[in-house]
Motif scaffolding. Sequence first.
Motif, PDB file in Angstrom:
ATOM      1  N   GLY A 179      65.466 -10.934  84.366  1.00  0.00           N
ATOM      2  CA  GLY A 179      65.403 -10.210  83.310  1.00  0.00           C
ATOM      3  C   GLY A 179      64.640  -9.398  82.617  1.00  0.00           C
ATOM      4  O   GLY A 179      65.361  -7.926  81.833  1.00  0.00           O
ATOM      5  N   LEU A 180      63.887  -9.866  82.536  1.00  0.00           N
ATOM      6  CA  LEU A 180      62.958  -9.195  81.382  1.00  0.00           C
ATOM      7  C   LEU A 180      62.332  -8.239  81.877  1.00  0.00           C
ATOM      8  O   LEU A 180      62.478  -6.883  81.878  1.00  0.00           O
ATOM      9  CB  LEU A 180      62.110  -9.561  81.059  1.00  0.00           C
ATOM     10  CG  LEU A 180      61.717 -10.339  79.455  1.00  0.00           C
ATOM     11  CD1 LEU A 180      60.901 -11.679  79.254  1.00  0.00           C
ATOM     12  CD2 LEU A 180      62.625  -9.838  78.197  1.00  0.00           C
ATOM     13  N   ILE A 181      62.197  -8.068  83.124  1.00  0.00           N
ATOM     14  CA  ILE A 181      61.340  -6.763  84.406  1.00  0.00           C
ATOM     15  C   ILE A 181      62.412  -5.793  84.926  1.00  0.00           C
ATOM     16  O   ILE A 181      62.137  -5.021  85.529  1.00  0.00           O
ATOM     17  CB  ILE A 181      60.944  -7.555  85.438  1.00  0.00           C
ATOM     18  CG1 ILE A 181      61.415  -8.419  86.137  1.00  0.00           C
ATOM     19  CG2 ILE A 181      59.662  -8.289  84.868  1.00  0.00           C
ATOM     20  CD1 ILE A 181      60.901  -8.551  87.677  1.00  0.00           C
ATOM     21  N   HIS A 206      71.073  -8.747  82.116  1.00  0.00           N
ATOM     22  CA  HIS A 206      70.366 -10.467  81.687  1.00  0.00           C
ATOM     23  C   HIS A 206      70.022 -11.172  81.516  1.00  0.00           C
ATOM     24  O   HIS A 206      70.298 -12.658  80.845  1.00  0.00           O
ATOM     25  CB  HIS A 206      70.158 -10.210  83.545  1.00  0.00           C
ATOM     26  CG  HIS A 206      70.247 -11.505  83.818  1.00  0.00           C
ATOM     27  ND1 HIS A 206      70.996 -12.117  84.138  1.00  0.00           N
ATOM     28  CD2 HIS A 206      68.908 -12.091  84.235  1.00  0.00           C
ATOM     29  CE1 HIS A 206      70.042 -13.343  84.587  1.00  0.00           C
ATOM     30  NE2 HIS A 206      69.942 -13.351  85.908  1.00  0.00           N
ATOM     31  N   TRP A 207      69.013 -10.258  80.728  1.00  0.00           N
ATOM     32  CA  TRP A 207      68.379 -11.174  79.650  1.00  0.00           C
ATOM     33  C   TRP A 207      69.056 -11.082  79.005  1.00  0.00           C
ATOM     34  O   TRP A 207      68.896 -12.753  77.479  1.00  0.00           O
ATOM     35  CB  TRP A 207      67.166 -10.038  79.252  1.00  0.00           C
ATOM     36  CG  TRP A 207      66.303 -10.278  78.031  1.00  0.00           C
ATOM     37  CD1 TRP A 207      66.503  -9.280  77.029  1.00  0.00           C
ATOM     38  CD2 TRP A 207      65.991 -11.355  77.770  1.00  0.00           C
ATOM     39  NE1 TRP A 207      65.482 -10.087  75.824  1.00  0.00           N
ATOM     40  CE2 TRP A 207      65.620 -11.331  76.214  1.00  0.00           C
ATOM     41  CE3 TRP A 207      65.686 -12.585  77.809  1.00  0.00           C
ATOM     42  CZ2 TRP A 207      64.834 -12.100  75.130  1.00  0.00           C
ATOM     43  CZ3 TRP A 207      64.695 -13.552  76.953  1.00  0.00           C
ATOM     44  CH2 TRP A 207      64.053 -13.092  76.319  1.00  0.00           C
ATOM     45  N   LEU A 208      70.331 -10.996  77.886  1.00  0.00           N
ATOM     46  CA  LEU A 208      70.703 -10.803  77.051  1.00  0.00           C
ATOM     47  C   LEU A 208      71.827 -11.752  76.897  1.00  0.00           C
ATOM     48  O   LEU A 208      71.870 -12.333  76.400  1.00  0.00           O
ATOM     49  CB  LEU A 208      71.419  -9.436  76.520  1.00  0.00           C
ATOM     50  CG  LEU A 208      70.582  -8.061  75.737  1.00  0.00           C
ATOM     51  CD1 LEU A 208      72.290  -6.793  75.716  1.00  0.00           C
ATOM     52  CD2 LEU A 208      69.527  -8.468  74.921  1.00  0.00           C
ATOM     53  N   ASN A 209      71.808 -11.941  78.192  1.00  0.00           N
ATOM     54  CA  ASN A 209      73.065 -13.356  78.686  1.00  0.00           C
ATOM     55  C   ASN A 209      72.235 -14.449  78.778  1.00  0.00           C
ATOM     56  O   ASN A 209      73.071 -15.500  78.349  1.00  0.00           O
ATOM     57  CB  ASN A 209      73.430 -12.681  80.142  1.00  0.00           C
ATOM     58  CG  ASN A 209      74.885 -11.567  79.968  1.00  0.00           C
ATOM     59  OD1 ASN A 209      75.637 -11.472  78.566  1.00  0.00           O
ATOM     60  ND2 ASN A 209      75.424 -10.708  81.589  1.00  0.00           N
ATOM     61  N   ILE A 210      71.046 -15.056  78.990  1.00  0.00           N
ATOM     62  CA  ILE A 210      70.588 -15.688  79.086  1.00  0.00           C
ATOM     63  C   ILE A 210      70.185 -16.394  78.140  1.00  0.00           C
ATOM     64  O   ILE A 210      70.355 -17.486  77.656  1.00  0.00           O
ATOM     65  CB  ILE A 210      69.056 -15.379  79.791  1.00  0.00           C
ATOM     66  CG1 ILE A 210      69.174 -15.106  81.540  1.00  0.00           C
ATOM     67  CG2 ILE A 210      68.018 -16.462  79.493  1.00  0.00           C
ATOM     68  CD1 ILE A 210      68.073 -14.648  82.329  1.00  0.00           C
TER      69      ILE A 210
END
Length: 346
Positions: free
Chosen positions: A174-176, A181-185
């Motif tokens: 997600g970060l890369i 996706h990162w926000l969902n995680i």
Amino acid sequence: MDKVEFSQDLKASIDNFFENNTYSKISLLVDENTEEHCYPLVKDLLPAHRLIRIQSGEENKTLQTCAHIWQEMTDYAMDRKSLHINLGGGVIGDMGGFCASTYKRGIEFINFPTTLLSQVDASVGGKLGIDFGVYKNHIGVFQEPKLVIINPVFLKTLDQRELRSGFAEVIKHGLIADQQHWLNIKQHNFDNLEYEKVIPHSVGIKYNVVEEDPTEKGLRKILNFGHTIGHAIESHYLHAPEGRKLHGEAIAIGMITEAFLSVEKCGLASEDLNTISSFILSQYGHHPIPESEFEAIILHTLQDKKNKGNVVLASLLKKSGECTFDIPINGEDIRNAINYYNSLEA
């Protein structure tokens, strides 16, 4: 992703593969854990095969273990029309794929990844290798498996620590490359993961990157975010009687330290750094590194495979969801980054 199958029915997946592929002989690699917990799930679904047993653990991902695997293949008189199957996590996939790719100059192999780490990351992308001394994946090749069959049933055999180790790679993806996706995680965290959604999404992110740059000449290097310092930490503690870190645990520290470097070198917002650090600490806790061990860890980074000459090159974040690569860092940078990690509170 024609070489990756997300399966809900192991029997149907295996039957379909062998209806369309014929082999002279088949070997299957397990360790003591996958033999006990995972092999019973596939044993009766596979054609006749030779079981090759090794001991689990990163410390056994060595040339000595490879020699044992090659000897078993040789004793079984496997030829170049044979198939090798890897049933396990990242160690099994890395080493088994490496042995298959070099036995008689290469035989086909398929992967049944059995850990979250190997399902979202290690079984996809064709990077195969073994450790050499204390250096991770120092010897290896690029070679894609014939097929990867990913089935969540294997995850039920894992303890929480192993599952959480794999979650680090989900965070990284997600970060890369996918801010949403990162926000969902962040909203769902490890305890509420929906594997049927998370695993294909993470595999898709990695697959798209690998497809564009299969041999890591450029873009694929972004997959190493968190791994320059993270791998060095993992290597440093590899043979420690106490305090050994699983891959994801070391990469979690690596992502915090490399996010810290991203602020100065790539313009990552301090707010993003704080968010990344807080979330990762909430998932993995805080494990300060003694200053007396900094120099040894810095020396390990000099062996990173992305380096050019004696220049350590890191993959760092411009912002959450966007990564760049080939950013030079030095010993002082690494020392400052670890000091930043040590200063945090869980």
